[in-house]
Write a protein that holds these residues in place. Structure first.
Motif, PDB file in Angstrom:
ATOM      1  N   GLY A 259      17.235  -5.372 -10.480  1.00 55.29           N
ATOM      2  CA  GLY A 259      17.516  -3.957 -11.005  1.00 55.29           C
ATOM      3  C   GLY A 259      15.982  -3.348 -11.785  1.00 55.29           C
ATOM      4  O   GLY A 259      16.161  -2.272 -12.520  1.00 55.29           O
ATOM      5  N   GLN A 260      14.978  -4.173 -11.576  1.00 56.22           N
ATOM      6  CA  GLN A 260      13.602  -3.855 -12.306  1.00 56.22           C
ATOM      7  C   GLN A 260      12.687  -3.874 -11.369  1.00 56.22           C
ATOM      8  O   GLN A 260      11.831  -4.897 -11.271  1.00 56.22           O
ATOM      9  CB  GLN A 260      13.517  -4.963 -13.610  1.00 56.22           C
ATOM     10  N   PRO A 261      12.358  -2.914 -10.779  1.00 58.17           N
ATOM     11  CA  PRO A 261      11.402  -2.691  -9.665  1.00 58.17           C
ATOM     12  C   PRO A 261       9.907  -2.841 -10.101  1.00 58.17           C
ATOM     13  O   PRO A 261       8.988  -3.157  -9.330  1.00 58.17           O
ATOM     14  CB  PRO A 261      11.648  -1.327  -8.888  1.00 58.17           C
ATOM     15  N   PHE A 262       9.628  -2.362 -11.405  1.00 58.71           N
ATOM     16  CA  PHE A 262       8.184  -2.223 -11.681  1.00 58.71           C
ATOM     17  C   PHE A 262       7.780  -3.104 -13.120  1.00 58.71           C
ATOM     18  O   PHE A 262       6.590  -3.413 -12.866  1.00 58.71           O
ATOM     19  CB  PHE A 262       8.327  -0.767 -12.552  1.00 58.71           C
ATOM     20  N   LEU A 263       8.647  -3.678 -13.631  1.00 60.90           N
ATOM     21  CA  LEU A 263       8.307  -4.725 -14.912  1.00 60.90           C
ATOM     22  C   LEU A 263       7.045  -4.432 -15.430  1.00 60.90           C
ATOM     23  O   LEU A 263       6.844  -3.310 -15.896  1.00 60.90           O
ATOM     24  CB  LEU A 263       8.140  -6.021 -14.181  1.00 60.90           C
ATOM     25  N   TRP A 264       6.036  -5.229 -15.517  1.00 59.36           N
ATOM     26  CA  TRP A 264       4.896  -4.949 -16.379  1.00 59.36           C
ATOM     27  C   TRP A 264       3.840  -4.468 -15.639  1.00 59.36           C
ATOM     28  O   TRP A 264       2.592  -4.767 -15.779  1.00 59.36           O
ATOM     29  CB  TRP A 264       4.453  -6.132 -17.387  1.00 59.36           C
ATOM     30  N   HIS A 265       3.951  -4.217 -14.370  1.00 57.84           N
ATOM     31  CA  HIS A 265       2.967  -3.773 -13.208  1.00 57.84           C
ATOM     32  C   HIS A 265       2.610  -2.290 -13.555  1.00 57.84           C
ATOM     33  O   HIS A 265       3.033  -1.500 -14.112  1.00 57.84           O
ATOM     34  CB  HIS A 265       3.521  -3.954 -11.823  1.00 57.84           C
ATOM     35  N   SER A 266       1.270  -1.964 -12.902  1.00 59.74           N
ATOM     36  CA  SER A 266       0.675  -0.689 -13.268  1.00 59.74           C
ATOM     37  C   SER A 266       1.464   0.387 -12.709  1.00 59.74           C
ATOM     38  O   SER A 266       1.243   1.587 -13.028  1.00 59.74           O
ATOM     39  CB  SER A 266      -0.889  -0.582 -13.071  1.00 59.74           C
ATOM     40  N   ILE A 267       2.001   0.297 -11.302  1.00 54.84           N
ATOM     41  CA  ILE A 267       2.421   1.216 -10.417  1.00 54.84           C
ATOM     42  C   ILE A 267       1.326   2.315 -10.054  1.00 54.84           C
ATOM     43  O   ILE A 267       1.602   3.537 -10.103  1.00 54.84           O
ATOM     44  CB  ILE A 267       3.673   1.919 -11.094  1.00 54.84           C
ATOM     45  N   LEU A 268       0.028   1.861  -9.886  1.00 51.62           N
ATOM     46  CA  LEU A 268      -1.036   2.724  -9.474  1.00 51.62           C
ATOM     47  C   LEU A 268      -1.553   2.717  -8.474  1.00 51.62           C
ATOM     48  O   LEU A 268      -2.435   3.721  -8.078  1.00 51.62           O
ATOM     49  CB  LEU A 268      -2.077   2.568 -10.822  1.00 51.62           C
ATOM     50  N   SER A 269      -1.106   1.855  -7.543  1.00 54.26           N
ATOM     51  CA  SER A 269      -1.725   1.650  -6.296  1.00 54.26           C
ATOM     52  C   SER A 269      -1.586   2.788  -5.384  1.00 54.26           C
ATOM     53  O   SER A 269      -2.525   3.187  -4.658  1.00 54.26           O
ATOM     54  CB  SER A 269      -1.223   0.488  -5.454  1.00 54.26           C
ATOM     55  N   PRO A 270      -0.660   3.835  -5.139  1.00 56.20           N
ATOM     56  CA  PRO A 270      -0.636   5.008  -4.394  1.00 56.20           C
ATOM     57  C   PRO A 270      -1.838   5.671  -4.886  1.00 56.20           C
ATOM     58  O   PRO A 270      -2.344   6.441  -4.057  1.00 56.20           O
ATOM     59  CB  PRO A 270       0.840   5.738  -4.839  1.00 56.20           C
ATOM     60  N   ILE A 355      14.258  -5.608  -0.446  1.00 55.43           N
ATOM     61  CA  ILE A 355      14.255  -4.649   0.618  1.00 55.43           C
ATOM     62  C   ILE A 355      14.797  -3.284   0.213  1.00 55.43           C
ATOM     63  O   ILE A 355      14.428  -2.280   0.350  1.00 55.43           O
ATOM     64  CB  ILE A 355      14.551  -4.989   1.991  1.00 55.43           C
ATOM     65  N   GLY A 356      16.006  -3.353  -0.689  1.00 48.04           N
ATOM     66  CA  GLY A 356      16.682  -2.233  -1.014  1.00 48.04           C
ATOM     67  C   GLY A 356      15.758  -1.229  -1.955  1.00 48.04           C
ATOM     68  O   GLY A 356      15.603  -0.104  -1.780  1.00 48.04           O
ATOM     69  N   GLN A 357      15.279  -1.964  -2.870  1.00 44.65           N
ATOM     70  CA  GLN A 357      14.128  -1.244  -3.827  1.00 44.65           C
ATOM     71  C   GLN A 357      13.059  -0.641  -2.994  1.00 44.65           C
ATOM     72  O   GLN A 357      12.719   0.564  -3.293  1.00 44.65           O
ATOM     73  CB  GLN A 357      13.680  -2.302  -4.818  1.00 44.65           C
ATOM     74  N   THR A 358      12.555  -1.188  -1.892  1.00 42.17           N
ATOM     75  CA  THR A 358      11.371  -0.654  -1.198  1.00 42.17           C
ATOM     76  C   THR A 358      12.106   0.542  -0.432  1.00 42.17           C
ATOM     77  O   THR A 358      11.176   1.451  -0.287  1.00 42.17           O
ATOM     78  CB  THR A 358      11.233  -1.837  -0.085  1.00 42.17           C
ATOM     79  N   LEU A 359      13.276   0.712  -0.128  1.00 47.01           N
ATOM     80  CA  LEU A 359      13.642   1.625   0.822  1.00 47.01           C
ATOM     81  C   LEU A 359      13.994   2.831   0.020  1.00 47.01           C
ATOM     82  O   LEU A 359      13.823   3.882   0.218  1.00 47.01           O
ATOM     83  CB  LEU A 359      14.868   1.179   1.691  1.00 47.01           C
ATOM     84  N   ALA A 360      14.615   2.327  -1.108  1.00 49.12           N
ATOM     85  CA  ALA A 360      14.727   3.611  -2.388  1.00 49.12           C
ATOM     86  C   ALA A 360      13.590   4.184  -2.776  1.00 49.12           C
ATOM     87  O   ALA A 360      13.629   5.197  -3.017  1.00 49.12           O
ATOM     88  CB  ALA A 360      15.741   2.846  -3.306  1.00 49.12           C
ATOM     89  N   THR A 361      12.559   3.227  -3.158  1.00 49.61           N
ATOM     90  CA  THR A 361      11.401   3.772  -3.832  1.00 49.61           C
ATOM     91  C   THR A 361      10.080   3.922  -3.301  1.00 49.61           C
ATOM     92  O   THR A 361       8.990   4.625  -3.508  1.00 49.61           O
ATOM     93  CB  THR A 361      11.109   3.015  -5.230  1.00 49.61           C
ATOM     94  N   GLY A 362       9.765   3.157  -1.900  1.00 47.03           N
ATOM     95  CA  GLY A 362       8.497   2.846  -1.434  1.00 47.03           C
ATOM     96  C   GLY A 362       7.699   1.941  -2.135  1.00 47.03           C
ATOM     97  O   GLY A 362       6.409   2.034  -1.989  1.00 47.03           O
ATOM     98  N   HIS A 363       8.156   1.352  -2.873  1.00 46.84           N
ATOM     99  CA  HIS A 363       7.299   0.456  -3.674  1.00 46.84           C
ATOM    100  C   HIS A 363       8.118  -1.228  -3.935  1.00 46.84           C
ATOM    101  O   HIS A 363       9.306  -1.059  -4.203  1.00 46.84           O
ATOM    102  CB  HIS A 363       7.103   0.894  -5.258  1.00 46.84           C
ATOM    103  N   ALA A 364       7.289  -2.008  -4.032  1.00 37.29           N
ATOM    104  CA  ALA A 364       7.635  -3.471  -4.341  1.00 37.29           C
ATOM    105  C   ALA A 364       6.528  -4.225  -4.729  1.00 37.29           C
ATOM    106  O   ALA A 364       5.248  -3.852  -4.546  1.00 37.29           O
ATOM    107  CB  ALA A 364       8.214  -4.136  -3.216  1.00 37.29           C
ATOM    108  N   HIS A 365       6.844  -5.007  -5.747  1.00 42.51           N
ATOM    109  CA  HIS A 365       5.532  -5.862  -6.450  1.00 42.51           C
ATOM    110  C   HIS A 365       5.018  -6.711  -5.902  1.00 42.51           C
ATOM    111  O   HIS A 365       5.553  -7.251  -4.458  1.00 42.51           O
ATOM    112  CB  HIS A 365       5.662  -5.800  -7.946  1.00 42.51           C
ATOM    113  N   HIS A 366       3.855  -7.319  -6.024  1.00 43.39           N
ATOM    114  CA  HIS A 366       3.271  -8.342  -5.296  1.00 43.39           C
ATOM    115  C   HIS A 366       4.216  -9.538  -4.829  1.00 43.39           C
ATOM    116  O   HIS A 366       4.175 -10.055  -3.656  1.00 43.39           O
ATOM    117  CB  HIS A 366       1.896  -8.745  -5.734  1.00 43.39           C
TER     118      HIS A 366
END
Ligand code: FAD
Ligand code: DLZ
Ligand code: SF4
Length: 507
Positions: A259-270, A355-366
């Motif tokens: 339930g935590q797709p982003f954690l301490w990542h930057s989410i800046l790649s897009p 995969i669920g998170q990817t389909l929902a948000t378009g993001h997954a971390h490394h």
């Protein structure tokens, strides 16, 4: 006669090389929403919405900067569906004396652009993309004559070139690389950083309606679209990352939590990949956090290494290896991707989550991309080209120059080890160590055989066993093969039978 400057959907920067040294009044900027780009793979709906909305906002920014912008919309009844078709129409409209364009991020589009000079009988000036810190020439000079293209050595060159995290020529903190400090699992806590959410404005809402109607059969959800679509909002997310997440970025870089797709990542790649943010600027600001004592060296070095090292390095590999790179399949893997890659509906909790998170948000971390989804596809023997196309489709930050070497090379070992000296494979124990997924999984991570056994366990040994001819001599895998050989014959046969049974039902 004006100069025609086509600006592609991942070139959304006012500092673009194609605009450098030009008077705005001499230029017509051409921006093209084209059907071929939205469908050459079936991009995630959020990816299309992000790119089109960011393009429309960037067109406004260009106008505010004094440029004349000719913007072709996807629903233009005269639209030609391709970049080349739109250039032909724009030439008819503006009668330009020449075309100036920044090189694209993909072999496919590079071939198109290279055809324009002959096709249209106009000079076409294709300029280097100066948003990157390492030119093609510099990468070639570094790579030529080396036996192994080890990222770490490339990265050190880039540190020397930029002066980032250097103290009188020596690495800050006394080491080049602090990766060993960056492998801690995390616990969910209420004070975890949260990425900012950006409410869709009128432009984005219009794009969302267009995408919902036109790309209804593409993967992914449009719900809760909250990406930044302007440079100013991307900058807000960057500032929030530096203030709230960078200090613990390193420590928890590899951690995964339900339930935590982003954690301490930057989410800046897009934003980096489409041009809204500048990589060197982000690296310098990360260094400033370290110098000011607000973030520790392991976090700042780790963050800078991803951008200055990995990001530049994979781009170098992409252009060096050529358009045939996509066909490589060192391990001769032929399995189709299971259908649940498009739904996330599997009993394996780690894959359902990633995969669920990817389909929902378009993001997954490394680590989700590499050690959960990629690890599974590799262990199961999925066709690396299909795996590549899936990643290119589903991630909002995916353009071929960055996605292909990461997927086909690093994750699927399709190039036989150009990017890593051994395949990134792991059994369930790794996922259990780095996540809280296994506790709620239908499978038991401790078991290797039987109906409840975690599939990663048997698949891991099956992978090693079936590729012994190609991997058995790899000295980095010698210990693993010794462990396999130490198990008794019955135990090995039981594990291989378990994997075969799983693969037979894996569709
Ligand atoms: P952070 O964890 O905050 O990292 C900081 C930045 O470093 C990122 O924004 C990114 O720009 C850069 N970075 C980190 N790792 C890499 C890497 N391996 N290669 C290039 N840049 C890196 N990244 C993409 O930008 N586009 C892709 O299509 C893509 N596909 C990938 C496919 C696979 C199989 C794997 C294993 C990795 C892929 N990556 C890709 C790299 C990485 O997963 C993403 O860059 C990262 O998850 C983006 O999230 P973030 O911005 O929060 O990154
Ligand atoms: C990915 C993408 C999509 C979905 N749509 C467009 C578009 O309509 N117009 C455009 O200029 N670019 C788009 N892009 C990004 C391009 O595919 C990208 O510029 C090329 O892959 C070259 O890197
Ligand atoms: Fe994934 Fe296995 Fe853990 Fe389930 S038990 S979450 S399948 S690693």
């Amino acid at each position: 006669m004006p100069t025609l400057v086509p600006v592609l959907g991942d070139q959304l920067s006012l500092d673009l090389s194609s605009l450098a040294g030009m008077e705005a009044r001499d230029v017509v900027v051409l921006m093209m929403e084209v059907a071929d780009e939205t469908t050459y793979v079936r991009h995630h709906k959020k990816k299309i919405a992000y790119i089109l909305s960011a393009m429309r906002h960037h067109a406004q920014a260009l106008v505010e900067a004094g440029y004349t912008v000719d913007y072709v919309r996807l629903d233009d009844p005269e639209a030609s569906d391709s970049f080349t078709g739109e250039i032909a129409r724009a030439i008819a409209r503006h009668d330009p004396e020449r075309i100036v364009v920044t090189e694209p991020g993909e072999w496919r589009v590079a071939a198109m652009i290279e055809s324009w000079q002959t096709l249209f009988g106009l000079p076409v000036d294709i300029r280097a993309d100066t948003r990157f810190l390492c030119s093609h020439r510099e990468f070639e000079d570094w790579a030529d004559g080396r036996r192994a293209l080890t990222m770490e050595f490339f990265y050190r060159e880039m540190r020397r070139k930029t002066g980032l995290l250097l103290d009188e020529g020596k690495p800050a903190g006394g080491q080049w690389n602090f990766d060993k400090d960056n492998r801690q699992p995390a616990d969910a806590d209420l004070f975890m950083p949260r990425p900012l959410r950006f409410e869709p404005d009128a432009i984005t809402r219009e794009v969302l309606a267009l995408v919902a109607e036109r790309f209804a059969d593409h993967p992914g959800s449009l719900e809760d679209f909250d990406y930044a679509v302007t440079a100013a909002d991307a900058e807000r997310q960057a500032a929030s990352f530096f203030a709230n997440a960078l200090p613990d970025f390193g420590r928890y870089e590899d951690a995964m939590l339900r339930g935590q797709p982003f954690l301490w990542h930057s989410i800046l790649s897009p934003y980096l990949n489409s041009g809204l943010l500048d990589p060197l600027d982000l690296c310098r600001r990360a260094e400033a956090e370290y110098r000011a004592g607000r973030a520790p060296i392991n976090s700042v070095e780790g963050y800078i290494r991803q951008i200055l090292g990995w990001r530049e390095y994979v781009r170098g590999i992409y252009w060096r290896e050529g358009p045939e790179y996509v066909e490589r399949n060192f391990l001769d893997h032929r399995r189709d991707l299971p259908a649940w890659f498009w739904t996330g509906e599997t009993d394996m909790q780690c894959l359902r989550e990633a995969i669920g998170q990817t389909l929902a948000t378009g993001h997954a971390h490394h680590i989700q991309r590499l050690m959960v989804i990629g690890n599974f596809a590799l262990l199961a023997g999925c066709d690396p080209k299909q795996v590549h196309e899936w990643y290119l489709q589903v991630y909002v930050d995916a353009y071929e120059w960055v996605e292909l070497p990461n997927t086909l090379g690093m994750s699927q070992f399709g190039d036989g080890g150009l990017l890593g000296s051994k395949p990134y494979v792991a059994s369930g124990a790794y996922i259990n160590r780095m996540s809280d997924y296994c506790g709620t999984c239908a499978y038991n991570v401790k078991e290797r055989v039987g109906p409840a056994a975690c599939p990663f366990n048997a698949l891991y040994w099956h992978f090693l066993d079936r590729h012994r001819d190609k991997l058995g001599d790899n000295h980095r895998m010698a210990l693993t093969y010794r462990n396999w050989d130490r198990q008794n014959e019955d135990s090995r046969e039981g594990i291989l039978a378990q994997a075969r049974a799983f693969l037979a039902g894996c569709a």
